[in-house]
Design an enzyme around this catalytic site. Structure first.
Site, PDB file in Angstrom:
ATOM      1  N   GLN A   1      -4.780  -1.983   9.591  1.00  0.00           N
ATOM      2  CA  GLN A   1      -4.621  -3.275   8.918  1.00  0.00           C
ATOM      3  C   GLN A   1      -5.225  -4.387   9.778  1.00  0.00           C
ATOM      4  O   GLN A   1      -4.882  -4.545  10.942  1.00  0.00           O
ATOM      5  CB  GLN A   1      -3.121  -3.535   8.656  1.00  0.00           C
ATOM      6  CG  GLN A   1      -2.827  -4.773   7.853  1.00  0.00           C
ATOM      7  CD  GLN A   1      -3.385  -4.720   6.435  1.00  0.00           C
ATOM      8  OE1 GLN A   1      -3.300  -3.705   5.752  1.00  0.00           O
ATOM      9  NE2 GLN A   1      -3.987  -5.814   5.986  1.00  0.00           N
TER      10      GLN A   1
ATOM     11  N   LYS B   1       0.845  -1.204   0.000  1.00  0.00           N
ATOM     12  CA  LYS B   1       0.000   0.000   0.000  1.00  0.00           C
ATOM     13  C   LYS B   1       0.878   1.251   0.000  1.00  0.00           C
ATOM     14  O   LYS B   1       0.601   2.226  -0.693  1.00  0.00           O
ATOM     15  CB  LYS B   1      -0.934  -0.012   1.223  1.00  0.00           C
ATOM     16  CG  LYS B   1      -2.084  -0.997   1.047  1.00  0.00           C
ATOM     17  CD  LYS B   1      -2.840  -1.288   2.324  1.00  0.00           C
ATOM     18  CE  LYS B   1      -3.836  -2.431   2.086  1.00  0.00           C
ATOM     19  NZ  LYS B   1      -4.460  -2.934   3.317  1.00  0.00           N
TER      20      LYS B   1
ATOM     21  N   ASP C   1     -11.313   2.774   4.151  1.00  0.00           N
ATOM     22  CA  ASP C   1     -11.600   1.343   4.006  1.00  0.00           C
ATOM     23  C   ASP C   1     -13.113   1.099   3.934  1.00  0.00           C
ATOM     24  O   ASP C   1     -13.551   0.020   3.544  1.00  0.00           O
ATOM     25  CB  ASP C   1     -11.034   0.573   5.205  1.00  0.00           C
ATOM     26  CG  ASP C   1      -9.871  -0.319   4.795  1.00  0.00           C
ATOM     27  OD1 ASP C   1      -9.716  -0.548   3.586  1.00  0.00           O
ATOM     28  OD2 ASP C   1      -9.140  -0.780   5.685  1.00  0.00           O
TER      29      ASP C   1
END
Ligand code: NDP
Length: 367
Positions: free
Chosen positions: A171, A127, A194
């Site tokens: 994460q 990422k 997200d």
């Protein structure tokens, strides 16, 4: 495109009726074209479904009926996620550059990683690299496995208040001693790139409401359908899997686009029967090769989210990655399919970059 040549016949004689058949005996969606510029007469055809046998007859007035049979293995179109993701990244890079030039602001993404899970560390590294490649600033916090939940919440709070950060990503999975719900809820709604905040998911589910962000993997699945011109409205879609991060939001997204959606999960009876009704299948299960050829309606479009390592002594790594869908079988029945790897995977990161850009533009009121 395949072709059959019919020696001894000229195109001026032909008045043809074409009888394309699918392997199940139904009429196929086959395009046949008569080449008028070649001798002997040449018939070319292409099929968008599971054509196995093509029968042709010519009814020319002064000639006997001719017929030709050709057996072929139909092969689905490959939905190339890698290439679409590259296009999206180029589009994001161009927009980031335009934004920097116009208002002197670059989007910023903060990533919080807790613990030493190897695959999580790889995802975070990827990422970060992807951000750099399009001009998005990335901020990374790496906390030890035994950190307290409070520690994570403290960093989230700092990033929530930081105007140079437009997106925050925690994460997953988190270590088992942490409450994932508390942590995801702490991310500011405006920076939830997200799309996992319950308010964003809730808005996704409600008519007349729009989420600020759509979760990246399901958004990537639907983007692939759009970019390949697959019509969603009015189609029957089956989503296999109902996780919060993929299956459930994918089903919500499809129904927002006016598909009629069924969800298959681990307690579904006769999943193959339900799946066989679908024009569009999105599979997010985590079971290698679970969806077989005979689960698939001829001509269906398949988006395979699953990433499953299976032992492979011939591979230098000792394993290979396969999807939830048995690719070899599905190819012969579906009209289009994503490969694994190279399908949905690259789209997830592309959508994260896109969400971060959307966030920065919204915060700075930049059109
Ligand atoms: P989860 O384990 O969270 O969810 C799996 C879902 O599949 C559950 O809803 C479960 O049903 C259902 N399921 C399990 N077994 C069966 C079965 N035999 N028949 C029908 N349904 C079944 O997985 P994720 O959603 O997180 O991930 C799914 C897959 O997608 C994994 O392979 C993962 O690696 C991959 N993935 C890929 C991404 C990408 O970027 N390409 C991103 C995220 C995930 P139930 O709810 O009843 O338990």
């Amino acid at each position: 495109m395949a072709s059959i040549k019919l020696p001894g016949f000229s195109s001026s004689l032909i008045k043809a009726r074409f009888l394309p058949f699918n392997h199940d005996g139904s009429r196929g969606n086959t395009v046949v074209c008569i080449r008028r510029d070649v001798d002997p007469l040449s018939l070319e055809f292409s099929s968008t479904n599971s054509l196995r046998t093509l029968s042709l007859r010519s009814y020319a007035s002064s000639s006997p009926v001719i017929s030709a049979k050709l057996t072929t293995e139909a092969s689905a179109k490959v939905i190339d996620g890698k290439s679409v993701a590259k296009t999206i990244r180029d589009e994001v890079a161009a927009e980031v550059s335009r934004m920097k030039d116009a208002i002197g602001v670059a989007p910023g993404l903060a990533v919080i990683l807790v613990g030493n899970k190897k695959d999580s560390a790889t995802y975070v590294r990827n990422k970060k690299k992807a951000c750099e490649s399009v001009g998005i600033n990335s901020f990374e916090v790496h906390l030890p496995e035994d950190s307290a939940e409070q520690e994570v919440l403290k960093f989230i709070s700092g990033f929530n208040d930081d105007p140079t950060v437009h997106g925050i990503l925690v994460q997953l999975p988190l270590p088992s001693h942490m409450n994932e719900q508390n942590i995801l809820n702490a991310v500011s709604l405006e920076k939830d790139v997200d799309g996992f905040h319950p308010l964003n998911i809730g808005r996704l589910a409600m008519r007349g409401r729009d989420p600020l962000f759509v979760p990246c993997t399901p958004k990537g699945c639907v983007e692939l359908l759009h970019r390949y011109g697959v019509e969603i409205k009015g189609k029957r879609a089956v989503v296999i899997g109902r996780s919060n991060i993929v299956g459930m939001p994918a089903a919500l997204l499809l129904q927002r686009e006016d598909a009629t959606v069924s969800i298959v999960h681990s307690r579904t009876k006769n999943p193959e029967e339900v799946t066989r009704q679908a024009d569009i299948i999105i599979s997010a299960v985590g079971q290698p090769n679970m969806v077989r050829g005979n689960w698939i309606k001829p001509g269906a479009v398949i988006i395979d989210v699953g990433i499953n390592p299976v032992e492979d002594s011939k591979s230098p790594r000792g394993y290979q990655l396969v999807g939830d869908v048995c690719y070899e079988e599905a190819c012969k029945v579906a009209s289009a399919i994503t490969p694994v790897p190279g399908g949905v995977g690259p789209m997830t990161i592309a959508m994260l970059l896109s969400n971060t850009l959307i966030s920065a533009k919204r915060m700075h009121n930049f059109q």
